[in-house]
Design a protein around this motif. Sequence first.
Motif, PDB file in Angstrom:
ATOM      1  N   GLN A  39       0.845  -1.194   0.000  1.00 24.41           N
ATOM      2  CA  GLN A  39       0.000   0.000   0.000  1.00 24.41           C
ATOM      3  C   GLN A  39       0.881   1.245   0.000  1.00 24.41           C
ATOM      4  O   GLN A  39       1.381   1.661   1.035  1.00 24.41           O
ATOM      5  CB  GLN A  39      -0.944   0.007   1.206  1.00 24.41           C
ATOM      6  N   ARG A  43      -2.665   4.925  -1.330  1.00 22.14           N
ATOM      7  CA  ARG A  43      -3.642   4.112  -0.589  1.00 22.14           C
ATOM      8  C   ARG A  43      -4.145   2.885  -1.340  1.00 22.14           C
ATOM      9  O   ARG A  43      -4.828   2.052  -0.765  1.00 22.14           O
ATOM     10  CB  ARG A  43      -4.870   4.926  -0.148  1.00 22.14           C
ATOM     11  N   GLN A  44      -3.857   2.760  -2.619  1.00 21.50           N
ATOM     12  CA  GLN A  44      -4.347   1.598  -3.364  1.00 21.50           C
ATOM     13  C   GLN A  44      -3.591   0.346  -2.941  1.00 21.50           C
ATOM     14  O   GLN A  44      -2.369   0.286  -3.027  1.00 21.50           O
ATOM     15  CB  GLN A  44      -4.134   1.822  -4.857  1.00 21.50           C
ATOM     16  N   MET A  45      -4.311  -0.648  -2.497  1.00 22.12           N
ATOM     17  CA  MET A  45      -3.723  -1.940  -2.135  1.00 22.12           C
ATOM     18  C   MET A  45      -3.379  -2.693  -3.413  1.00 22.12           C
ATOM     19  O   MET A  45      -4.253  -2.925  -4.259  1.00 22.12           O
ATOM     20  CB  MET A  45      -4.722  -2.785  -1.339  1.00 22.12           C
TER      21      MET A  45
END
Lengths: 113, 115
Positions: A39, A43-45
Amino acid sequence: AQTVTQSQPEMSVQEAETVTLSCTYDTSENNYYLFWYKQPPSRQMILVIRQEAYKQQNATENRFSVNFQKAAKSFSLKISDSQLGDTAMYFCALSGSARQLTFGSGTQLTVLP
Amino acid sequence: EAGVAQSPRYKIIEKRQSVAFWCNPISGHATLYWYQQILGQGPKLLIQFQNNGVVDDSQLPKDRFSAERLKGVDSTLKIQPAKLEDSAVYLCASSLEGIGTTIQYFGAGTRLSVL
């Protein structure tokens, strides 16, 4: 209940070197999957690597590999030839028959130039 | 292939106000998840849908949180009224169904600040 424990809140590594992130887990299921997600600050996993518990062979994806010790319930991530773009929070996660992910608390990895 | 879309990216509200988040999963993904990620922690599952039915909502604070997935595609998560402790990132994820198909794909999340 499933639990995932990451005992290293922060780690750093010099660019081009190798680093290993640790993870232990607990589950009563026999069939499950283990994951490492990355991450970044956006914030994108992002999925890094996946291991199926019934497979003895450790998964590898380019510079990323795992050391899966089923009896010890240990699942560590090795990053070789670290790059500045690897700087991120890394989460270990477990998925059982319900297919929900149980996450650890994360390890913040910083790659130093 | 388009990824999981979430909106808004950021939301600031005062306590006791209401707020709604929207998620559009990857086309064809039957399963949709909402996770809450409090600062410094890993994401925790709030609710899981398969098509338009709820599979698990045991961790959803039902006195203030609600979620729906109309027509088995888009989903909305609502908080009413919001509390200070609801400040977090709300992540939506989707996955295909099938034997061994367990990879969840995540959206960029909505960061909620409750003042």
